[in-house]
Design a protein around this motif. Structure first.
Motif, PDB file in Angstrom:
ATOM      1  N   ARG A 100       0.833  -1.261   0.005  1.00  0.00           N
ATOM      2  CA  ARG A 100       0.000  -0.050  -0.114  1.00  0.00           C
ATOM      3  C   ARG A 100       0.802   1.244   0.120  1.00  0.00           C
ATOM      4  O   ARG A 100       0.471   2.352  -0.576  1.00  0.00           O
ATOM      5  N   PHE A 101       2.097   1.037   0.735  1.00  0.00           N
ATOM      6  CA  PHE A 101       2.832   2.340   0.897  1.00  0.00           C
ATOM      7  C   PHE A 101       4.186   1.917   0.278  1.00  0.00           C
ATOM      8  O   PHE A 101       4.757   0.963   0.568  1.00  0.00           O
TER       9      PHE A 101
ATOM     10  N   VAL B 237       6.662   5.159   3.484  1.00  0.00           N
ATOM     11  CA  VAL B 237       6.872   4.768   5.022  1.00  0.00           C
ATOM     12  C   VAL B 237       7.804   5.589   5.569  1.00  0.00           C
ATOM     13  O   VAL B 237       7.483   6.025   6.840  1.00  0.00           O
TER      14      VAL B 237
ATOM     15  N   PHE C  16       7.060   9.494   5.827  1.00  0.00           N
ATOM     16  CA  PHE C  16       5.659   9.517   6.718  1.00  0.00           C
ATOM     17  C   PHE C  16       6.022   9.515   8.182  1.00  0.00           C
ATOM     18  O   PHE C  16       5.671  10.297   8.910  1.00  0.00           O
ATOM     19  N   THR C  17       6.784   8.521   8.270  1.00  0.00           N
ATOM     20  CA  THR C  17       7.091   8.120   9.874  1.00  0.00           C
ATOM     21  C   THR C  17       8.327   9.108  10.352  1.00  0.00           C
ATOM     22  O   THR C  17       8.307   9.477  11.693  1.00  0.00           O
TER      23      THR C  17
ATOM     24  N   VAL D 258       4.964  22.031   4.555  1.00  0.00           N
ATOM     25  CA  VAL D 258       3.969  21.969   5.574  1.00  0.00           C
ATOM     26  C   VAL D 258       2.931  21.228   4.739  1.00  0.00           C
ATOM     27  O   VAL D 258       2.575  21.480   3.695  1.00  0.00           O
ATOM     28  N   ALA D 259       2.469  20.083   5.212  1.00  0.00           N
ATOM     29  CA  ALA D 259       1.470  19.373   4.398  1.00  0.00           C
ATOM     30  C   ALA D 259       0.195  18.903   5.380  1.00  0.00           C
ATOM     31  O   ALA D 259       0.498  18.492   6.417  1.00  0.00           O
ATOM     32  N   TYR D 260      -0.901  18.662   4.761  1.00  0.00           N
ATOM     33  CA  TYR D 260      -1.990  18.051   5.270  1.00  0.00           C
ATOM     34  C   TYR D 260      -2.636  16.927   4.305  1.00  0.00           C
ATOM     35  O   TYR D 260      -2.725  17.328   3.095  1.00  0.00           O
ATOM     36  N   GLY D 261      -3.265  15.857   4.922  1.00  0.00           N
ATOM     37  CA  GLY D 261      -3.726  15.238   3.922  1.00  0.00           C
ATOM     38  C   GLY D 261      -3.596  13.579   4.322  1.00  0.00           C
ATOM     39  O   GLY D 261      -3.066  13.305   5.282  1.00  0.00           O
TER      40      GLY D 261
ATOM     41  N   LEU E 211       1.526  13.236   2.738  1.00  0.00           N
ATOM     42  CA  LEU E 211       2.342  13.712   3.656  1.00  0.00           C
ATOM     43  C   LEU E 211       3.891  13.277   3.319  1.00  0.00           C
ATOM     44  O   LEU E 211       4.791  13.761   3.481  1.00  0.00           O
TER      45      LEU E 211
ATOM     46  N   SER F 175       0.006  18.143  10.913  1.00  0.00           N
ATOM     47  CA  SER F 175       0.642  17.442   9.677  1.00  0.00           C
ATOM     48  C   SER F 175       1.596  16.440  10.353  1.00  0.00           C
ATOM     49  O   SER F 175       2.202  15.547   9.581  1.00  0.00           O
TER      50      SER F 175
ATOM     51  N   ALA G 260       0.540  14.084  12.429  1.00  0.00           N
ATOM     52  CA  ALA G 260      -0.467  13.016  12.455  1.00  0.00           C
ATOM     53  C   ALA G 260       0.203  11.679  12.772  1.00  0.00           C
ATOM     54  O   ALA G 260      -0.436  10.544  13.270  1.00  0.00           O
ATOM     55  N   HIS G 261       1.465  11.182  12.240  1.00  0.00           N
ATOM     56  CA  HIS G 261       2.075   9.994  12.235  1.00  0.00           C
ATOM     57  C   HIS G 261       2.014   9.479  13.678  1.00  0.00           C
ATOM     58  O   HIS G 261       2.231   8.494  14.054  1.00  0.00           O
TER      59      HIS G 261
ATOM     60  N   LEU H 257      -0.346   7.333  15.509  1.00  0.00           N
ATOM     61  CA  LEU H 257      -0.507   5.894  15.166  1.00  0.00           C
ATOM     62  C   LEU H 257       0.215   4.994  16.035  1.00  0.00           C
ATOM     63  O   LEU H 257       1.364   5.321  16.728  1.00  0.00           O
TER      64      LEU H 257
ATOM     65  N   LEU I 293       2.819   2.230   9.670  1.00  0.00           N
ATOM     66  CA  LEU I 293       2.045   2.798   8.469  1.00  0.00           C
ATOM     67  C   LEU I 293       1.834   1.475   7.499  1.00  0.00           C
ATOM     68  O   LEU I 293       0.659   1.595   6.895  1.00  0.00           O
ATOM     69  N   GLU I 294       2.689   0.740   7.263  1.00  0.00           N
ATOM     70  CA  GLU I 294       2.348  -0.559   6.553  1.00  0.00           C
ATOM     71  C   GLU I 294       0.993  -1.221   6.669  1.00  0.00           C
ATOM     72  O   GLU I 294       0.697  -1.879   6.208  1.00  0.00           O
ATOM     73  N   GLU I 295       0.693  -1.258   7.992  1.00  0.00           N
ATOM     74  CA  GLU I 295      -0.426  -1.768   8.312  1.00  0.00           C
ATOM     75  C   GLU I 295      -1.614  -0.999   8.207  1.00  0.00           C
ATOM     76  O   GLU I 295      -2.926  -1.637   8.577  1.00  0.00           O
ATOM     77  N   VAL I 296      -1.537   0.045   7.832  1.00  0.00           N
ATOM     78  CA  VAL I 296      -2.865   1.024   7.586  1.00  0.00           C
ATOM     79  C   VAL I 296      -3.366   0.681   6.423  1.00  0.00           C
ATOM     80  O   VAL I 296      -2.855   0.796   5.218  1.00  0.00           O
ATOM     81  N   GLU I 297      -4.833   0.404   6.366  1.00  0.00           N
ATOM     82  CA  GLU I 297      -5.408  -0.103   5.443  1.00  0.00           C
ATOM     83  C   GLU I 297      -6.355   1.070   4.783  1.00  0.00           C
ATOM     84  O   GLU I 297      -6.384   1.103   3.356  1.00  0.00           O
TER      85      GLU I 297
ATOM     86  N   GLU J 168      -7.570   5.107   4.907  1.00  0.00           N
ATOM     87  CA  GLU J 168      -7.544   6.389   5.350  1.00  0.00           C
ATOM     88  C   GLU J 168      -8.719   7.088   5.049  1.00  0.00           C
ATOM     89  O   GLU J 168      -9.384   7.213   3.849  1.00  0.00           O
TER      90      GLU J 168
ATOM     91  N   VAL K 118      -7.895  13.560   9.240  1.00  0.00           N
ATOM     92  CA  VAL K 118      -7.513  12.141   8.653  1.00  0.00           C
ATOM     93  C   VAL K 118      -7.474  11.200   9.779  1.00  0.00           C
ATOM     94  O   VAL K 118      -6.517  11.108  10.767  1.00  0.00           O
TER      95      VAL K 118
ATOM     96  N   ARG L 263      -6.551   7.191  10.340  1.00  0.00           N
ATOM     97  CA  ARG L 263      -6.098   6.010   9.533  1.00  0.00           C
ATOM     98  C   ARG L 263      -6.137   4.704  10.206  1.00  0.00           C
ATOM     99  O   ARG L 263      -5.661   4.542  11.382  1.00  0.00           O
TER     100      ARG L 263
END
Ligand code: ZN
Lengths: 126, 383
Positions: free
Chosen positions: A3-4, A9, A12-13, A56-59, A64, B71, B73-74, B77, B81-85, B87, B99, B101
């Protein structure tokens, strides 16, 4: 595919270059009217090339992660380089996007092109 | 609990409270263990799983719903993230999306929970559904669209009368008329869009006869983006008359995408909290303080389903909680929404949909597009 991508990953993390540069040489913001995703980029220039960028991002997570990747990617680029980037180039750079995430490549491309315009016409080209 | 919702909703209060508390406390301990961001907040508040065991669910530190818009928001969790199916987002008038997740386990639990509630409250197993809301095909991440679209799996036929934020009231009426006599007909959508259909019927002087078994199901709040409020009682009277349907079958739902709770109205118009969630109402000026039943305050929802993030959420909604028995035979928590917290942006998806619809109609008028044909809006407004 997963998925990512691994790159999404990671970014984002552990987002890199988050925030806004004070008194940037150029900036650009875009909003995706469909998903509500938003990206705001600010950059500083040196010798006609970007030497520092913040975002800066949202969504969604892919938006992100893509924004963080883009803020790292643009360093060293000039306005012409930015303007030449398309959705396929973004998709490749972020390690691929799942079908439902293709709007992230469009959002990134739009912010890059808007930044190129700001550099050509605004403070960045001075 | 999900598969036996009918009996879970009729358990004696003490048994139900204990079952809900067990679910929520187990998840609190899990998030305390797996989520370093949340654990720090708990440590700052001097709360750990033992504290919650002894002091009860009210001791669980809440996450303000605004965190889901940030922003970073990680941090929320508890799973990678790999386990997020899935959003799901909600966008209010401020434009910044919130959002949620969910990992695979939570997505499954929430999907089954919603289906169980739809069966418990509406007993739908067929019929035709008119959807006055955006379709997930056009808005795959929109919470409101997703929640409504789950009804499609129970129906035999579905029709969306909103295309690219352009409303087709004529098409909506045509669909309902076409299905007359062949099957039971239901209408789904946010109150302002159903109200729009009702106004269209008023204007054309027509009344439909949907008849027995038909439902009007609304979600999204009664506040309009203009600030005006649709009066629920008057809405029900108008809908009953114009659609030819019993008022008991006009049902509103309350939920927010970040929580796993959808509180659905029974035929007596009481919104029932599902037993896998715990609602607590907090003092508006001091949200750490719980207020007694029947007192107005900020609604907090704790979920017993969510392994993705600590879904112990302090909303920006003001309302009242009651607990006990309802005329419908169900027991448990019931909530009523009063208003948004002062300073919070107005509403969520529905408010934004209405604003988009007005923008699109104005734009279509400006460029003289045939009314009803879905106009394509210009791309992203860049600064
Ligand atoms: Zn009831």
């Amino acid at each position: 595919m997963a998925r990512f991508s691994d790159e999404i990953v990671e970014h984002f993390t552990h987002p890199k270059n988050v925030g806004e540069l004070p008194e940037p040489d150029a900036d650009a913001s875009v909003v995706d009217p469909v998903c509500g995703g938003q990206v705001h980029l600010t950059v500083r220039m040196g010798d006609g090339r970007i030497c520092e960028a913040r975002f800066v991002a949202y969504g969604c997570a892919a938006a992100l992660g893509t924004a963080s990747i883009v803020a790292e990617w643009v360093v060293g680029m000039g306005p012409e380089d930015l303007a030449s980037l398309d959705e396929a180039a973004v998709t490749q750079r972020v390690g691929g996007l799942a079908p439902g995430q293709s709007h992230c490549a469009r959002l990134a491309m739009e912010v890059l092109h808007a930044l190129a315009d700001d550099l050509r016409t605004g403070k960045g080209s001075e | 609990m999900i598969c036996a919702l009918d009996s879970a909703s009729r358990l004696p209060d003490a048994d139900r409270r204990e079952a809900t508390a067990r679910l929520v406390m187990r998840l609190f301990a899990y998030h305390y263990e797996c989520n370093s961001f949340y654990r720090r907040r708990c440590e700052d508040a001097g709360v750990d799983p033992r504290t919650v065991m002894s002091r009860g669910l009210a001791a669980i530190p809440l996450l303000p719903v605004g965190l889901f818009k940030q922003s970073n928001a990680h941090l929320l969790l508890s799973r990678p993230l790999e386990e997020v199916e899935l959003e799901i987002r909600s966008t209010g008038t401020g434009g910044v999306p919130s959002v949620a997740r969910r990992d695979t386990k939570t997505t499954t639990a929430v999907a089954l929970a919603l289906m169980a509630q739809y069966r418990e409250f509406f007993s739908i197993s067929g019929g035709a559904g008119l959807f006055l809301c955006p379709s997930p095909a056009e808005n795959p991440e929109m919470g409101l669209a997703k929640v409504f679209n789950l009804f499609c799996g129970l129906l035999d036929r579905s029709h969306y009368a909103l295309h690219g934020y352009s409303v087709r009231e004529d098409e909506a009426v045509e669909f309902l008329v076409h299905e007359q006599g062949s099957t039971v007909r239901h209408v789904f959508g946010p109150p302002f869009l159903v109200n729009r259909l009702l106004d269209y019927l008023v204007k054309s002087g027509s009344e439909l006869k949907l008849g027995e078994g038909s439902l009007v199901v609304t979600l999204g709040g009664w506040k309009r983006y203009t600030g005006a409020t649709i009066d629920e009682r008057r809405f029900r009277e108008k809908a009953a008359r114009r659609l030819g349907i019993e008022q008991a079958n006009i049902r509103d739902m309350y939920g927010l995408i970040e929580s796993d709770m959808l509180a659905i109205e029974c035929e007596h118009h009481h919104k029932h909290v599902p037993p896998w969630c715990h609602v607590s109402v907090r003092d508006i000026f001091d949200p750490s303080r719980e207020v007694p039943d029947g007192t107005r305050g900020v609604i907090a929802v704790s979920s017993g389903l969510n392994t993705s993030y600590p879904a112990f959420i302090l909303t920006e909604d003001v309302g009242v909680r009651r607990e006990g028995g309802c005329e419908c035979g169900r027991r448990g928590q019931m909530i009523s929404f009063s208003r948004r917290l002062k300073g919070a942006e107005v509403g969520c998806c529905a408010v934004n949909i209405e604003r988009e619809i007005d923008t699109v109609s104005a734009w279509a008028r400006d460029v003289a597009i045939e009314p009803g044909s879905p106009p394509r809006r210009p791309a992203s407004p860049a600064r």
